[in-house]
Write a protein that holds these residues in place. Structure first.
Motif, PDB file in Angstrom:
ATOM      1  N   SER A   5       0.821  -1.203   0.000  1.00  6.16           N
ATOM      2  CA  SER A   5       0.000   0.000   0.000  1.00  6.16           C
ATOM      3  C   SER A   5       0.860   1.261   0.000  1.00  6.16           C
ATOM      4  N   ALA A   6       2.035   1.212   0.628  1.00  5.77           N
ATOM      5  CA  ALA A   6       2.932   2.365   0.611  1.00  5.77           C
ATOM      6  C   ALA A   6       3.480   2.588  -0.797  1.00  5.77           C
ATOM      7  N   GLN A   7       3.774   1.520  -1.524  1.00  4.58           N
ATOM      8  CA  GLN A   7       4.249   1.664  -2.888  1.00  4.58           C
ATOM      9  C   GLN A   7       3.146   2.208  -3.789  1.00  4.58           C
ATOM     10  N   LYS A   8       1.920   1.804  -3.513  1.00 10.96           N
ATOM     11  CA  LYS A   8       0.797   2.270  -4.327  1.00 10.96           C
ATOM     12  C   LYS A   8       0.629   3.778  -4.213  1.00 10.96           C
ATOM     13  N   TYR A   9       0.802   4.317  -3.022  1.00  8.88           N
ATOM     14  CA  TYR A   9       0.603   5.750  -2.819  1.00  8.88           C
ATOM     15  C   TYR A   9       1.865   6.563  -3.071  1.00  8.88           C
ATOM     16  N   SER A  10       3.025   5.932  -3.052  1.00  9.77           N
ATOM     17  CA  SER A  10       4.256   6.700  -3.249  1.00  9.77           C
ATOM     18  C   SER A  10       4.343   7.270  -4.660  1.00  9.77           C
ATOM     19  N   ASN A  11       3.895   6.550  -5.663  1.00  8.56           N
ATOM     20  CA  ASN A  11       3.923   7.065  -7.022  1.00  8.56           C
ATOM     21  C   ASN A  11       2.931   8.210  -7.204  1.00  8.56           C
ATOM     22  N   HIS A  12       1.800   8.135  -6.547  1.00  8.12           N
ATOM     23  CA  HIS A  12       0.786   9.173  -6.681  1.00  8.12           C
ATOM     24  C   HIS A  12       1.264  10.485  -6.068  1.00  8.12           C
ATOM     25  N   THR A  13       1.852  10.444  -4.891  1.00  7.38           N
ATOM     26  CA  THR A  13       2.289  11.675  -4.247  1.00  7.38           C
ATOM     27  C   THR A  13       3.512  12.271  -4.933  1.00  7.38           C
ATOM     28  N   ALA A  14       4.342  11.443  -5.542  1.00  6.35           N
ATOM     29  CA  ALA A  14       5.521  11.975  -6.218  1.00  6.35           C
ATOM     30  C   ALA A  14       5.129  12.787  -7.442  1.00  6.35           C
ATOM     31  N   SER A  15       4.086  12.365  -8.146  1.00 10.95           N
ATOM     32  CA  SER A  15       3.685  13.102  -9.339  1.00 10.95           C
ATOM     33  C   SER A  15       2.875  14.345  -8.993  1.00 10.95           C
ATOM     34  N   GLN A  16       2.310  14.422  -7.795  1.00 14.64           N
ATOM     35  CA  GLN A  16       1.490  15.551  -7.407  1.00 14.64           C
ATOM     36  C   GLN A  16       2.226  16.533  -6.510  1.00 14.64           C
ATOM     37  N   GLY A  17       3.509  16.346  -6.280  1.00 17.87           N
ATOM     38  CA  GLY A  17       4.268  17.221  -5.395  1.00 17.87           C
ATOM     39  C   GLY A  17       4.626  18.533  -6.073  1.00 17.87           C
ATOM     40  N   TYR A  18       5.143  19.443  -5.272  1.00 20.03           N
ATOM     41  CA  TYR A  18       5.562  20.741  -5.792  1.00 20.03           C
ATOM     42  C   TYR A  18       6.916  20.622  -6.475  1.00 20.03           C
ATOM     43  N   CYS A  19       7.084  21.398  -7.501  1.00 18.18           N
ATOM     44  CA  CYS A  19       8.335  21.456  -8.236  1.00 18.18           C
ATOM     45  C   CYS A  19       9.364  22.221  -7.390  1.00 18.18           C
ATOM     46  N   TYR A  20      10.536  21.634  -7.201  1.00 17.34           N
ATOM     47  CA  TYR A  20      11.556  22.259  -6.364  1.00 17.34           C
ATOM     48  C   TYR A  20      12.044  23.579  -6.958  1.00 17.34           C
ATOM     49  N   ALA A  56      11.690  26.165 -14.158  1.00 14.62           N
ATOM     50  CA  ALA A  56      10.610  25.530 -13.391  1.00 14.62           C
ATOM     51  C   ALA A  56       9.349  25.416 -14.238  1.00 14.62           C
ATOM     52  N   HIS A  57       9.084  26.429 -15.049  1.00  7.03           N
ATOM     53  CA  HIS A  57       7.918  26.385 -15.935  1.00  7.03           C
ATOM     54  C   HIS A  57       8.043  25.235 -16.938  1.00  7.03           C
ATOM     55  N   LYS A  58       9.234  25.057 -17.498  1.00  3.34           N
ATOM     56  CA  LYS A  58       9.453  23.945 -18.417  1.00  3.34           C
ATOM     57  C   LYS A  58       9.287  22.604 -17.706  1.00  3.34           C
ATOM     58  N   GLU A  59       9.780  22.517 -16.472  1.00  2.97           N
ATOM     59  CA  GLU A  59       9.685  21.264 -15.701  1.00  2.97           C
ATOM     60  C   GLU A  59       8.233  20.931 -15.364  1.00  2.97           C
ATOM     61  N   ILE A  60       7.450  21.937 -15.000  1.00  2.17           N
ATOM     62  CA  ILE A  60       6.052  21.692 -14.646  1.00  2.17           C
ATOM     63  C   ILE A  60       5.249  21.257 -15.868  1.00  2.17           C
ATOM     64  N   LYS A  61       5.518  21.869 -17.006  1.00  2.00           N
ATOM     65  CA  LYS A  61       4.812  21.456 -18.216  1.00  2.00           C
ATOM     66  C   LYS A  61       5.150  20.023 -18.589  1.00  2.00           C
ATOM     67  N   LYS A  62       6.390  19.611 -18.330  1.00  2.00           N
ATOM     68  CA  LYS A  62       6.830  18.270 -18.702  1.00  2.00           C
ATOM     69  C   LYS A  62       6.315  17.220 -17.715  1.00  2.00           C
ATOM     70  N   SER A  63       6.377  17.508 -16.420  1.00  2.00           N
ATOM     71  CA  SER A  63       6.102  16.472 -15.420  1.00  2.00           C
ATOM     72  C   SER A  63       4.764  16.620 -14.713  1.00  2.00           C
ATOM     73  N   LYS A  64       3.992  17.659 -15.025  1.00  2.00           N
ATOM     74  CA  LYS A  64       2.653  17.870 -14.453  1.00  2.00           C
ATOM     75  C   LYS A  64       2.666  17.977 -12.925  1.00  2.00           C
ATOM     76  N   GLN A  65       3.663  18.672 -12.377  1.00  2.00           N
ATOM     77  CA  GLN A  65       3.725  18.889 -10.938  1.00  2.00           C
ATOM     78  C   GLN A  65       2.990  20.167 -10.574  1.00  2.00           C
ATOM     79  N   LYS A  66       2.822  20.379  -9.279  1.00  2.00           N
ATOM     80  CA  LYS A  66       2.205  21.610  -8.790  1.00  2.00           C
ATOM     81  C   LYS A  66       3.252  22.712  -8.717  1.00  2.00           C
ATOM     82  N   GLY A  67       2.782  23.969  -8.662  1.00  2.00           N
ATOM     83  CA  GLY A  67       3.699  25.064  -8.439  1.00  2.00           C
ATOM     84  C   GLY A  67       3.619  26.182  -9.447  1.00  2.00           C
ATOM     85  N   GLN A  68       2.608  26.189 -10.298  1.00  2.00           N
ATOM     86  CA  GLN A  68       2.495  27.237 -11.307  1.00  2.00           C
ATOM     87  C   GLN A  68       2.343  28.616 -10.659  1.00  2.00           C
TER      88      GLN A  68
END
Length: 87
Positions: A5-20, A56-68
């Protein structure tokens, strides 16, 4: 079972995190404003903030992270730092 269950949610939170880079752009933008106020030089940090906001704008467009919104705020703060250093 817990590991699965931790592996199932780890991929979801990684794609929805903020862009550094987005977080870094707003931090540098705020530092450029503080540089204008206290050191009379915020153009250098403002320039770095704009470059980081661009990447950061290029990274967000590519990886669909938060932070716009953080990118926009970082770019605005960086521009204030650049313009404020000339006055």
């Amino acid at each position: 079972m817990i590991v699965l269950s931790a592996q199932k949610y780890s991929n979801h939170t990684a794609s929805q995190g903020y862009c550094y880079e987005a977080v870094l752009s707003i931090i540098i933008g705020i530092l450029s404003i503080l540089g204008v106020i206290f050191l009379d030089n915020g153009a250098t940090l403002g320039g770095f903030g704009l470059v980081i906001a661009y990447f950061a704008h290029k990274e967000i467009k590519k990886s669909k992270q938060k932070g716009q919104k953080l990118i926009v705020l970082g770019a605005v703060c960086s521009l204030i730092g650049i313009v404020g250093s000339f006055f």
